[in-house]
Design a protein around this motif. Structure first.
Motif, PDB file in Angstrom:
ATOM      1  N   PRO A  37      40.761  50.915  36.207  1.00 34.58           N
ATOM      2  CA  PRO A  37      39.906  49.805  36.652  1.00 34.58           C
ATOM      3  C   PRO A  37      38.696  49.548  35.752  1.00 34.58           C
ATOM      4  CG  PRO A  37      40.291  51.364  38.442  1.00 34.58           C
ATOM      5  CD  PRO A  37      40.868  51.973  37.215  1.00 34.58           C
ATOM      6  N   ASP A  38      38.349  50.513  34.881  1.00 36.48           N
ATOM      7  CA  ASP A  38      37.235  50.260  33.963  1.00 36.48           C
ATOM      8  C   ASP A  38      37.699  49.491  32.724  1.00 36.48           C
ATOM      9  OD1 ASP A  38      38.703  52.247  32.796  1.00 36.48           O
ATOM     10  OD2 ASP A  38      37.055  53.671  32.533  1.00 36.48           O
ATOM     11  N   GLY A  39      38.963  49.022  32.733  1.00 39.45           N
ATOM     12  CA  GLY A  39      39.468  48.226  31.627  1.00 39.45           C
ATOM     13  C   GLY A  39      39.906  49.052  30.435  1.00 39.45           C
ATOM     14  N   LYS A  40      40.004  50.363  30.612  1.00 34.81           N
ATOM     15  CA  LYS A  40      40.462  51.206  29.509  1.00 34.81           C
ATOM     16  C   LYS A  40      41.889  51.663  29.773  1.00 34.81           C
ATOM     17  CE  LYS A  40      35.984  53.067  28.164  1.00 34.81           C
ATOM     18  NZ  LYS A  40      35.100  54.231  28.289  1.00 34.81           N
ATOM     19  N   VAL A  41      42.710  51.632  28.708  1.00 34.62           N
ATOM     20  CA  VAL A  41      44.076  52.137  28.882  1.00 34.62           C
ATOM     21  C   VAL A  41      44.078  53.641  28.681  1.00 34.62           C
ATOM     22  CG1 VAL A  41      45.360  50.050  28.286  1.00 34.62           C
ATOM     23  CG2 VAL A  41      44.623  51.605  26.470  1.00 34.62           C
ATOM     24  N   ILE A  42      45.019  54.285  29.366  1.00 30.89           N
ATOM     25  CA  ILE A  42      45.175  55.720  29.221  1.00 30.89           C
ATOM     26  C   ILE A  42      46.613  55.976  28.789  1.00 30.89           C
ATOM     27  CG2 ILE A  42      45.555  55.938  31.743  1.00 30.89           C
ATOM     28  CD1 ILE A  42      43.814  58.660  29.822  1.00 30.89           C
ATOM     29  N   GLN A  43      46.758  56.749  27.689  1.00 29.37           N
ATOM     30  CA  GLN A  43      48.119  57.005  27.202  1.00 29.37           C
ATOM     31  C   GLN A  43      48.870  57.907  28.154  1.00 29.37           C
ATOM     32  OE1 GLN A  43      49.082  57.553  23.020  1.00 29.37           O
ATOM     33  NE2 GLN A  43      50.241  59.404  23.508  1.00 29.37           N
ATOM     34  N   GLN A  44      50.060  57.477  28.550  1.00 31.24           N
ATOM     35  CA  GLN A  44      50.941  58.293  29.371  1.00 31.24           C
ATOM     36  C   GLN A  44      52.095  58.797  28.497  1.00 31.24           C
ATOM     37  OE1 GLN A  44      50.316  59.782  31.921  1.00 31.24           O
ATOM     38  NE2 GLN A  44      48.675  58.763  33.016  1.00 31.24           N
ATOM     39  N   PRO A  45      53.311  59.114  29.013  1.00 35.38           N
ATOM     40  CA  PRO A  45      54.283  59.776  28.147  1.00 35.38           C
ATOM     41  C   PRO A  45      54.503  59.102  26.795  1.00 35.38           C
ATOM     42  CG  PRO A  45      55.115  59.719  30.362  1.00 35.38           C
ATOM     43  CD  PRO A  45      53.832  58.943  30.368  1.00 35.38           C
TER      44      PRO A  45
ATOM     45  N   ILE B  74      46.185  44.692  22.550  1.00 35.46           N
ATOM     46  CA  ILE B  74      44.901  45.285  22.177  1.00 35.46           C
ATOM     47  C   ILE B  74      44.138  45.636  23.456  1.00 35.46           C
ATOM     48  CG2 ILE B  74      42.681  44.807  21.024  1.00 35.46           C
ATOM     49  CD1 ILE B  74      44.299  42.931  19.143  1.00 35.46           C
ATOM     50  N   ALA B  75      43.550  46.820  23.484  1.00 32.70           N
ATOM     51  CA  ALA B  75      42.802  47.224  24.669  1.00 32.70           C
ATOM     52  C   ALA B  75      41.768  48.273  24.312  1.00 32.70           C
ATOM     53  CB  ALA B  75      43.759  47.779  25.730  1.00 32.70           C
ATOM     54  N   LYS B  76      40.855  48.505  25.232  1.00 32.70           N
ATOM     55  CA  LYS B  76      39.939  49.624  25.097  1.00 32.70           C
ATOM     56  C   LYS B  76      40.676  50.885  25.526  1.00 32.70           C
ATOM     57  CE  LYS B  76      35.422  47.677  25.915  1.00 32.70           C
ATOM     58  NZ  LYS B  76      34.285  47.607  26.808  1.00 32.70           N
ATOM     59  N   SER B  77      40.282  52.019  24.947  1.00 34.06           N
ATOM     60  CA  SER B  77      40.912  53.264  25.385  1.00 34.06           C
ATOM     61  C   SER B  77      39.866  54.353  25.478  1.00 34.06           C
ATOM     62  CB  SER B  77      42.025  53.653  24.428  1.00 34.06           C
ATOM     63  OG  SER B  77      41.462  54.203  23.263  1.00 34.06           O
ATOM     64  N   TYR B  78      40.288  55.521  25.994  1.00 30.47           N
ATOM     65  CA  TYR B  78      39.346  56.636  26.108  1.00 30.47           C
ATOM     66  C   TYR B  78      39.158  57.348  24.786  1.00 30.47           C
ATOM     67  CZ  TYR B  78      39.343  56.048  31.099  1.00 30.47           C
ATOM     68  OH  TYR B  78      39.187  55.525  32.354  1.00 30.47           O
TER      69      TYR B  78
END
Ligand SMILES: [Zn+2]
Length: 481
Positions: free
Chosen positions: A222-230, A477-481
């Motif tokens: 919800p903070d607009g950041k993507v999180i890498q999964q598998p 394109i996205a923000k990430s951690y």
């Protein structure tokens, strides 16, 4: 109505606070362990993650992956065999240098990932084309001296995952394995756990160390950041040459195998479950992995009510539905808030009125609604509702995710989409080396990352959103951690 058990934080607006608070309040993990970046996983997360392991391992075994348990230690000489791999991982390795009071002759790494452990054994096990494909996996804990800020479940220095390692006769077979890994991810993350994601091929500059192609799933917070999964990687013959993994082909010639590896991180996927399905009142667990599927709350302590509650408990446990009676000292209101915060899918209330009418009041956490059912219909009700429950969570998540992907045509549209916490889709010159310059501009000016291209998505003759040259790719394109 407030009490010390009330949880009420706006997840969309105050996501960071929501996430930190719910982990403590619901007792998912204790971060007070005295090594930085390491945490104690508590029963409420461990029970759910054990169920997640079960689901994923069943899927993998159905696809003929064999389970292994490899040693946690990997000799330094193994890690050094493939130069880009050691280069990529060196800064993150915890080293074991002493045994008792003696200094070891060779340093051992606490596995930061196990390619170099598996492939050295592959070279002993694989002989003929008949051994291929050779499909393995293990569930393991992984250690990385991560220098980025750690956050429970999302990024910690020890995490829990499954790693799949496979050897194939041809590059085509390796690519088929990558596609199978993507299907496995869809079945596990989306179908079973209700987490929407996009699977990307990562740009050249963002590949796994030693891989020729890297594919990875991104979920959105919800903070607009993507999180890498598998992620799944074709590491082709680089490693098989380094570890001498050869087979005799049908034509009697000795050939190097093509290798793929797949890494779903259970503890991080658990984070996405908390984040995607949780609401302002707390957690919402999918029925399939809920640490507790139902909670029985007796209203009043009369003998008849307790007896009936015990009867229902026994009946549910016999049907393998997890349940418990809450006869704590808390007030009725506090009990409701508490179990809603803990994310128990279905609450069963039983009071004098219900008992008199042979009925139960049931509350569903997916839609936050109460209804009344007949006691004798409870089993039938749970059978039907449990499937509906998980479908509902998935649909709610899918709807939100669908609206998060925005087409953009120029830099200002791109900037706006990123600022609004969306994933932007646009034309891009190249995800090969020559496009890295434009990606750097995006990182610097827009503070976002090119996450990659979708497999089989055709470029509809757009221009690069940065340099204006012909776009060879459609990228996200996205923000990430
Ligand atoms: Zn460009």
């Amino acid at each position: 109505m407030t009490s010390k058990n009330t949880f009420n934080i706006d997840k969309e607006k105050k996501f960071s606070e929501w996430f930190t608070e719910i982990i403590q309040k619901a007792e998912l993990a204790d971060i007070r362990y005295n090594i930085k970046g390491f945490l104690v996983f508590q029963p409420w997360s461990v029970i759910a993650m054990e169920k997640m392991y079960d689901i994923l391992e069943k899927i993998l075994q159905k696809k003929e992956h064999q389970p292994y348990w490899f040693p946690t230690l990997i000799p330094e000489s193994n890690l050094k065999k493939e130069s880009s791999h050691i280069g990529g991982f060196t800064p993150e390795v915890f080293w074991v240098t002493e045994g008792g009071t003696k200094k070891l002759e060779e340093k051992y790494a606490l596995r930061p990932t196990s390619e170099t452990a598996f492939y050295q054994m592959f070279s002993l096990w694989i002989r003929s084309y008949k051994d291929l494909p050779f499909k393995t996996y293990q569930r393991a804990n992984i250690f990385r001296y991560d220098t980025k800020a750690t956050r429970p479940f999302l990024r910690s220095r020890e995490f829990h995952w499954i790693e799949g390692h496979c050897a194939h006769a041809t590059e085509e077979d390796a690519f088929k394995q990558v596609q199978e890994d993507m299907e496995t991810t869809e079945e596990f993350l989306h179908k079973n756990l209700g987490i929407p994601f996009l699977f990307f091929e990562r740009p050249t500059w963002d590949k796994f160390p030693g891989a020729s192609r890297t594919f990875a799933a991104d979920a959105l917070n919800p903070d607009g950041k993507v999180i890498q999964q598998p992620s799944t990687h074709i590491i082709s013959q680089k490693f098989s040459k380094a570890f001498n993994v050869k087979f005799k082909d049908k034509d009697e010639k000795e050939k190097y195998v093509f290798i793929t590896c797949y890494g779903p991180a259970i503890s991080r996927i658990f984070a996405s479950i908390i984040i995607i399905h949780g609401d302002n009142k707390g957690l919402r667990f999918p029925w399939k992995i809920a640490p507790l599927q139902t909670i029985i709350i007796p209203i009043g302590e009369t003998k008849e009510i307790i007896k009936e509650a015990e009867k229902i408990k026994k009946q549910l446990l016999e049907k393998n539905i997890s349940t418990k009676i809450d006869n704590s000292e808390k007030s009725f209101g506090e009990k409701l808030y508490f179990w809603e915060m803990k994310g128990v899918p279905i609450r069963i209330e039983l009071g004098p009125r219900e008992l008199k009418e042979n009925k139960l009041t049931v509350f569903r956490r997916d839609i936050n609604k109460k209804e009344t059912i007949k006691i004798k219909d409870l089993e039938k009700y749970l059978e039907k509702t449990s499937t509906e429950f998980d479908d509902n969570l998935r649909k709610q998540a899918d709807n939100l995710f669908k609206d998060s992907i925005i087409n953009t045509k120029n830099k200002s549209e791109l900037k706006q989409a990123i600022e609004q916490g969306k994933i932007a889709r646009c034309g891009f010159c190249s995800t090969n080396k020559d496009g890295e310059k434009c990606a750097t501009i995006i990182e610097k000016e827009i503070k976002a990352e090119v996450r990659g291209t979708k497999l089989n998505e055709k470029n509809n003759s757009q221009k690069c959103i940065i340099c204006g040259k012909k776009a060879n790719n459609i990228v996200y394109i996205a923000k990430s951690y």
